[in-house]
Design a protein around this motif. Structure first.
Motif, PDB file in Angstrom:
ATOM      1  N   GLY A 377       0.802  -1.213   0.000  1.00  0.00           N
ATOM      2  CA  GLY A 377       0.000   0.000   0.000  1.00  0.00           C
ATOM      3  C   GLY A 377       0.836   1.264   0.000  1.00  0.00           C
ATOM      4  N   LEU A 378       2.009   1.225  -0.610  1.00  0.00           N
ATOM      5  CA  LEU A 378       2.903   2.385  -0.591  1.00  0.00           C
ATOM      6  C   LEU A 378       2.288   3.558  -1.346  1.00  0.00           C
ATOM      7  CD1 LEU A 378       6.440   0.867  -1.304  1.00  0.00           C
ATOM      8  CD2 LEU A 378       5.295   1.222   0.909  1.00  0.00           C
ATOM      9  N   PRO A 379       2.321   4.759  -0.756  1.00  0.00           N
ATOM     10  CA  PRO A 379       1.916   5.954  -1.500  1.00  0.00           C
ATOM     11  C   PRO A 379       3.079   6.465  -2.350  1.00  0.00           C
ATOM     12  CG  PRO A 379       2.510   6.574   0.731  1.00  0.00           C
ATOM     13  CD  PRO A 379       2.660   5.064   0.650  1.00  0.00           C
ATOM     14  N   GLU A 380       2.780   7.384  -3.239  1.00  0.00           N
ATOM     15  CA  GLU A 380       3.817   8.048  -4.030  1.00  0.00           C
ATOM     16  C   GLU A 380       4.765   8.802  -3.091  1.00  0.00           C
ATOM     17  OE1 GLU A 380       5.149   9.534  -8.051  1.00  0.00           O
ATOM     18  OE2 GLU A 380       4.246   7.732  -7.181  1.00  0.00           O
ATOM     19  N   ALA A 381       6.062   8.634  -3.328  1.00  0.00           N
ATOM     20  CA  ALA A 381       7.049   9.343  -2.512  1.00  0.00           C
ATOM     21  C   ALA A 381       7.190  10.783  -2.987  1.00  0.00           C
ATOM     22  CB  ALA A 381       8.396   8.634  -2.588  1.00  0.00           C
ATOM     23  N   GLU A 382       7.338  11.693  -2.047  1.00  0.00           N
ATOM     24  CA  GLU A 382       7.620  13.088  -2.379  1.00  0.00           C
ATOM     25  C   GLU A 382       9.132  13.251  -2.548  1.00  0.00           C
ATOM     26  OE1 GLU A 382       5.677  15.714  -2.977  1.00  0.00           O
ATOM     27  OE2 GLU A 382       3.902  14.431  -2.837  1.00  0.00           O
ATOM     28  N   ALA A 417      18.431   1.203   8.918  1.00  0.00           N
ATOM     29  CA  ALA A 417      18.886   2.300   8.067  1.00  0.00           C
ATOM     30  C   ALA A 417      18.401   2.063   6.645  1.00  0.00           C
ATOM     31  CB  ALA A 417      20.413   2.381   8.098  1.00  0.00           C
ATOM     32  N   HIS A 418      17.898   3.123   6.025  1.00  0.00           N
ATOM     33  CA  HIS A 418      17.409   3.066   4.636  1.00  0.00           C
ATOM     34  C   HIS A 418      16.361   1.964   4.461  1.00  0.00           C
ATOM     35  CE1 HIS A 418      20.814   5.677   4.178  1.00  0.00           C
ATOM     36  NE2 HIS A 418      21.679   4.723   4.403  1.00  0.00           N
ATOM     37  N   ALA A 419      15.611   1.708   5.520  1.00  0.00           N
ATOM     38  CA  ALA A 419      14.510   0.729   5.518  1.00  0.00           C
ATOM     39  C   ALA A 419      14.965  -0.662   5.090  1.00  0.00           C
ATOM     40  CB  ALA A 419      13.358   1.209   4.636  1.00  0.00           C
ATOM     41  N   GLY A 420      16.233  -0.989   5.361  1.00  0.00           N
ATOM     42  CA  GLY A 420      16.725  -2.322   5.036  1.00  0.00           C
ATOM     43  C   GLY A 420      17.055  -2.527   3.574  1.00  0.00           C
ATOM     44  N   PHE A 421      17.009  -1.447   2.783  1.00  0.00           N
ATOM     45  CA  PHE A 421      17.333  -1.579   1.357  1.00  0.00           C
ATOM     46  C   PHE A 421      18.801  -1.900   1.162  1.00  0.00           C
ATOM     47  CE2 PHE A 421      18.887   0.739  -2.477  1.00  0.00           C
ATOM     48  CZ  PHE A 421      18.320  -0.084  -3.435  1.00  0.00           C
ATOM     49  N   GLY A 422      19.659  -1.327   1.989  1.00  0.00           N
ATOM     50  CA  GLY A 422      21.096  -1.546   1.887  1.00  0.00           C
ATOM     51  C   GLY A 422      21.813  -0.621   2.849  1.00  0.00           C
ATOM     52  N   PRO A 423      23.119  -0.862   3.071  1.00  0.00           N
ATOM     53  CA  PRO A 423      23.850  -0.081   4.073  1.00  0.00           C
ATOM     54  C   PRO A 423      24.197   1.339   3.643  1.00  0.00           C
ATOM     55  CG  PRO A 423      25.304  -1.668   3.008  1.00  0.00           C
ATOM     56  CD  PRO A 423      23.931  -1.960   2.512  1.00  0.00           C
ATOM     57  N   ALA A 424      24.229   1.604   2.336  1.00  0.00           N
ATOM     58  CA  ALA A 424      24.666   2.915   1.854  1.00  0.00           C
ATOM     59  C   ALA A 424      23.464   3.793   1.498  1.00  0.00           C
ATOM     60  CB  ALA A 424      25.559   2.746   0.626  1.00  0.00           C
ATOM     61  N   LYS A 425      23.727   5.084   1.388  1.00  0.00           N
ATOM     62  CA  LYS A 425      22.688   6.006   0.944  1.00  0.00           C
ATOM     63  C   LYS A 425      22.178   5.569  -0.427  1.00  0.00           C
ATOM     64  CE  LYS A 425      21.827  10.847  -0.286  1.00  0.00           C
ATOM     65  NZ  LYS A 425      22.411  12.190  -0.462  1.00  0.00           N
ATOM     66  N   PRO A 426      20.878   5.342  -0.573  1.00  0.00           N
ATOM     67  CA  PRO A 426      20.366   4.832  -1.850  1.00  0.00           C
ATOM     68  C   PRO A 426      20.283   5.923  -2.919  1.00  0.00           C
ATOM     69  CG  PRO A 426      18.586   5.056  -0.271  1.00  0.00           C
ATOM     70  CD  PRO A 426      19.840   5.404   0.457  1.00  0.00           C
ATOM     71  N   TRP A 427      20.166   5.475  -4.156  1.00  0.00           N
ATOM     72  CA  TRP A 427      20.180   6.383  -5.311  1.00  0.00           C
ATOM     73  C   TRP A 427      19.001   7.349  -5.297  1.00  0.00           C
ATOM     74  CZ3 TRP A 427      16.983   6.340  -9.881  1.00  0.00           C
ATOM     75  CH2 TRP A 427      15.931   5.417  -9.842  1.00  0.00           C
ATOM     76  N   PRO A 429      16.020   8.730  -2.286  1.00  0.00           N
ATOM     77  CA  PRO A 429      15.774   8.632  -0.838  1.00  0.00           C
ATOM     78  C   PRO A 429      14.579   7.744  -0.515  1.00  0.00           C
ATOM     79  CG  PRO A 429      15.095  10.782  -1.685  1.00  0.00           C
ATOM     80  CD  PRO A 429      15.803  10.098  -2.811  1.00  0.00           C
ATOM     81  N   VAL A 430      14.685   7.042   0.603  1.00  0.00           N
ATOM     82  CA  VAL A 430      13.551   6.276   1.128  1.00  0.00           C
ATOM     83  C   VAL A 430      12.535   7.264   1.689  1.00  0.00           C
ATOM     84  CG1 VAL A 430      12.813   4.623   2.875  1.00  0.00           C
ATOM     85  CG2 VAL A 430      14.973   4.274   1.659  1.00  0.00           C
ATOM     86  N   SER A 431      11.285   7.065   1.330  1.00  0.00           N
ATOM     87  CA  SER A 431      10.239   7.964   1.811  1.00  0.00           C
ATOM     88  C   SER A 431       9.936   7.692   3.286  1.00  0.00           C
ATOM     89  CB  SER A 431       8.962   7.776   0.990  1.00  0.00           C
ATOM     90  OG  SER A 431       7.879   8.468   1.572  1.00  0.00           O
ATOM     91  N   PRO A 432       9.919   8.724   4.117  1.00  0.00           N
ATOM     92  CA  PRO A 432       9.531   8.520   5.524  1.00  0.00           C
ATOM     93  C   PRO A 432       8.140   7.902   5.657  1.00  0.00           C
ATOM     94  CG  PRO A 432      10.501  10.707   5.219  1.00  0.00           C
ATOM     95  CD  PRO A 432      10.320  10.119   3.850  1.00  0.00           C
ATOM     96  N   LEU A 437       5.090   1.200   6.742  1.00  0.00           N
ATOM     97  CA  LEU A 437       4.460   0.247   5.831  1.00  0.00           C
ATOM     98  C   LEU A 437       5.429  -0.831   5.351  1.00  0.00           C
ATOM     99  CD1 LEU A 437       2.466   2.810   3.629  1.00  0.00           C
ATOM    100  CD2 LEU A 437       1.577   1.402   5.499  1.00  0.00           C
ATOM    101  N   ALA A 438       6.645  -0.837   5.878  1.00  0.00           N
ATOM    102  CA  ALA A 438       7.669  -1.773   5.426  1.00  0.00           C
ATOM    103  C   ALA A 438       7.236  -3.223   5.662  1.00  0.00           C
ATOM    104  CB  ALA A 438       8.985  -1.486   6.142  1.00  0.00           C
ATOM    105  N   VAL A 439       7.885  -4.132   4.936  1.00  0.00           N
ATOM    106  CA  VAL A 439       7.525  -5.548   5.004  1.00  0.00           C
ATOM    107  C   VAL A 439       7.565  -6.054   6.436  1.00  0.00           C
ATOM    108  CG1 VAL A 439       8.239  -7.871   4.316  1.00  0.00           C
ATOM    109  CG2 VAL A 439       8.292  -6.009   2.636  1.00  0.00           C
ATOM    110  N   GLU A 440       8.642  -5.770   7.155  1.00  0.00           N
ATOM    111  CA  GLU A 440       8.803  -6.278   8.514  1.00  0.00           C
ATOM    112  C   GLU A 440       7.709  -5.744   9.436  1.00  0.00           C
ATOM    113  OE1 GLU A 440      10.446  -8.819  11.167  1.00  0.00           O
ATOM    114  OE2 GLU A 440      11.062  -8.571   9.058  1.00  0.00           O
ATOM    115  N   GLN A 441       7.245  -4.515   9.181  1.00  0.00           N
ATOM    116  CA  GLN A 441       6.209  -3.918  10.017  1.00  0.00           C
ATOM    117  C   GLN A 441       4.823  -4.510   9.730  1.00  0.00           C
ATOM    118  OE1 GLN A 441       9.030  -2.263   9.221  1.00  0.00           O
ATOM    119  NE2 GLN A 441       9.487  -2.148  11.389  1.00  0.00           N
ATOM    120  N   GLN A 442       4.638  -5.093   8.528  1.00  0.00           N
ATOM    121  CA  GLN A 442       3.329  -5.634   8.166  1.00  0.00           C
ATOM    122  C   GLN A 442       3.241  -7.157   8.269  1.00  0.00           C
ATOM    123  OE1 GLN A 442       1.018  -4.097   4.929  1.00  0.00           O
ATOM    124  NE2 GLN A 442       2.452  -2.416   4.516  1.00  0.00           N
ATOM    125  N   ALA A 443       4.367  -7.831   8.131  1.00  0.00           N
ATOM    126  CA  ALA A 443       4.357  -9.300   8.099  1.00  0.00           C
ATOM    127  C   ALA A 443       3.742  -9.863   9.368  1.00  0.00           C
ATOM    128  CB  ALA A 443       5.777  -9.823   7.912  1.00  0.00           C
TER     129      ALA A 443
END
Length: 544
Positions: A377-382, A417-427, A429-432, A437-443
């Motif tokens: 149910g992700l909304p559009e990121a700003e 960090a970065h919602a578990g996408f990876g350790p570095a700053k992603p290409w 930004p992860v939307s706050p 709504l992340a997988v771990e929060q909903q599973a």
């Protein structure tokens, strides 16, 4: 032509899960998702209940359009991994029972592809006619009025050949000349390469763009569109023409037949084509009819903001009238449009609406395609202007912000960090807004969108009428969309209240004894003495 290989038709009703590789999982800490990252997450996709995956492009590319500008059709871009990484992904997917479909961008290449480098070198080299070249008019202007979807003329001047070349997208994405038989054969050979590596099918980018009008006739004017065009934002003048000559030419059908004949040599393979056309539904029906062209196609009619019951009824009514033996692929989101939750739900989407949309998609005649994150149910990121990456958005800013808002990293764990996408700053930004709504929060949370999707997909697999059955629309209603699916003796009544107002809806003739079909998770409806009590955004699957 050799005899056809067997095809088990897994794709006919199968659920396809689209992955945008840059944004799925970063395994090596460079801020960009990659093939090993996807492989590590295949168990999640299989557990969700998908039947196959579609990978957006991971081929070698200068990344001016993030992989949709291919410079080598037969290799993996190092940022995503290697061919061995791809082989490992396919092997693991197949172990899990998942099919693997890959994106094929055949209408154009990167301007760094060796074919174009050679083609632009002179007017008389071996590949001089592999791209669409044309002389200027006497006054120096381009040969006609064709426009690029990304803004401006579809013609770019080349100072070496003293000619224009055609580009439907960026100037760095020159269009191949499919009128040249050598181009067609080279493309088919490249398609073979991946089939031989074990892919199960293709998503064909811009599948109606392969051919242009030989005479280079100008498109007729349309004027500024008054309604919504889901494929092209109204601020883009591309929508001000009827695209009669720059795409969707008759020769396209013949090439699709050649492509289909090639896939028919490989067992259990499929193709789904992206159709961007003035009449998307009509082209979709044409391109999937007869069993000798595309297996499936999708257009942009469900990728806009319209979701009323009357709009949907008119859309599916026309579809059923014209589709014949064709087969659609229904997408409610993808990497090119605003995410469904925001498009249909606004700034604060009602979870009941998002579940209703999922139930609709999973019960239509055709094959559903889920875009990564829809199940959350992700909304559009700003995205702030300084973080924009999409050249489309940079050109059309600020009225059109481009496609970055639907391409942000997949949120796996909101506490990391970065919602578990990876350790570095992603290409991007992860939307706050995505963290809770992340997988771990909903599973495992019974009321979550993820658990609802998982339940719905697994339940659907047990309903033959929803997988491959016929579809009969019930009469139009200003709030309710309803239809019956039927296959192998199973009849399923599908009722959806596309409204924030409760109502009573009378059951159709012959359905007075209907009972809820359990297990879908769809809620907000109650059968009561010959009618259905529907809550706002409520829905029902029923059977006799």
């Amino acid at each position: 032509m050799s005899n056809k290989a067997p095809n088990n038709g897994w794709w006919r009703g199968g659920v396809i899960y689209q992955i945008y590789p840059r944004s799925y999982q970063d395994s090596n800490g460079d801020g960009i998702g990659d093939l090993p990252g996807i492989t590590a997450r295949l168990d999640y996709i299989a557990g969700l209940g998908a039947d196959g995956i579609w990978l957006s492009p991971f081929f070698k590319s200068p990344m001016k359009d993030f992989g949709y500008d291919v410079s080598d059709y037969r290799d993996v871009d190092p940022m995503f991994g290697s061919l061995d990484d791809f082989r490992a992904l396919v092997a693991r997917a197949h172990e899990l029972g998942l099919k693997v479909m890959i994106d094929q961008v055949l209408s154009h290449t990167s301007d760094q592809h060796p074919w174009f480098v050679e083609s632009r070198a002179s007017r008389d080299n071996a590949k001089a006619d592999w791209y669409v070249w044309a002389d200027a008019k006497d006054d120096g202007n381009p040969p006609n009025n064709w426009l690029s979807i990304f803004g401006g003329s579809a013609w770019q001047w080349d100072t070496g050949r003293l000619q224009y070349y055609m580009h439907n997208f960026l100037t760095s994405q020159p269009d191949l000349n499919f009128h040249n038989p050598a181009v067609q054969q080279a493309i088919l050979d490249d398609v073979c390469f991946w089939l031989d590596l074990g892919v199960d099918g293709y998503r064909l980018d811009t599948a109606n763009f392969y051919f242009h009008d030989r005479e280079l006739r100008s498109n007729p004017p349309r004027g500024m569109p008054q309604g919504e065009d889901p494929a092209v934002d109204k601020v883009n003048p591309y929508g001000w023409q009827w695209h009669q000559f720059d795409k969707s030419q008759p020769e396209n059908l013949v090439f699709l037949q050649r492509l289909r004949a090639l896939l028919d040599e490989y067992p259990d393979t499929t193709m789904v084509g992206e159709i961007g056309d003035d009449d998307g539904l009509g082209r979709m029906a044409q391109y999937t009819s007869g069993g000798d062209k595309l297996h499936m196609a999708y257009c942009f009619d469900l990728l806009g903001s319209q979701k009323s019951a009357t709009f949907l009824h008119a859309l599916f009514s026309r579809f059923l009238d014209i589709v014949g033996d064709g087969w659609p692929c229904w997408a409610l989101s993808n990497h090119d449009c605003v995410r469904l939750a925001t498009r249909w739900g606004g700034p604060n989407p009602d979870p009941r609406l998002l579940r209703l949309a999922a139930a609709l998609q999973m019960s239509l005649r055709g094959s559903p395609c889920i875009y990564q994150g829809d199940e959350l149910g992700l909304p559009e990121a700003e995205i702030a202007y300084e973080d924009l990456q999409d050249p489309f958005g940079l050109t059309m800013w600020p009225k059109f912000k481009g496609r970055d808002g639907c391409r942000t990293p997949m949120p796996w764990d909101g506490a990391q960090a970065h919602a578990g996408f990876g350790p570095a700053k992603p290409w991007l930004p992860v939307s706050p807004a995505h963290l809770p709504l992340a997988v771990e929060q909903q599973a495992g949370v019974a009321a979550s969108q993820l658990e609802y999707y998982t339940q719905l997909l697994h339940w659907r697999r047990q309903q033959p009428a929803l997988l491959q059955g016929g579809m009969t629309l019930l009469p139009a209603h200003e709030q309710v969309l309803a239809y019956v699916r039927e296959q192998d003796g199973q009849r399923v009544l599908c009722v959806f209240n596309f409204s924030d107002q409760a109502l009573q809806w009378a059951l159709p003739e012959g359905w007075a004894q209907a009972q809820p079909l359990p297990g879908s998770g769809l809620a907000g409806a109650r059968l009561q003495g010959g009618h259905v009590e529907l809550e706002p955004w409520g829905g029902l699957f029923a059977t006799l």
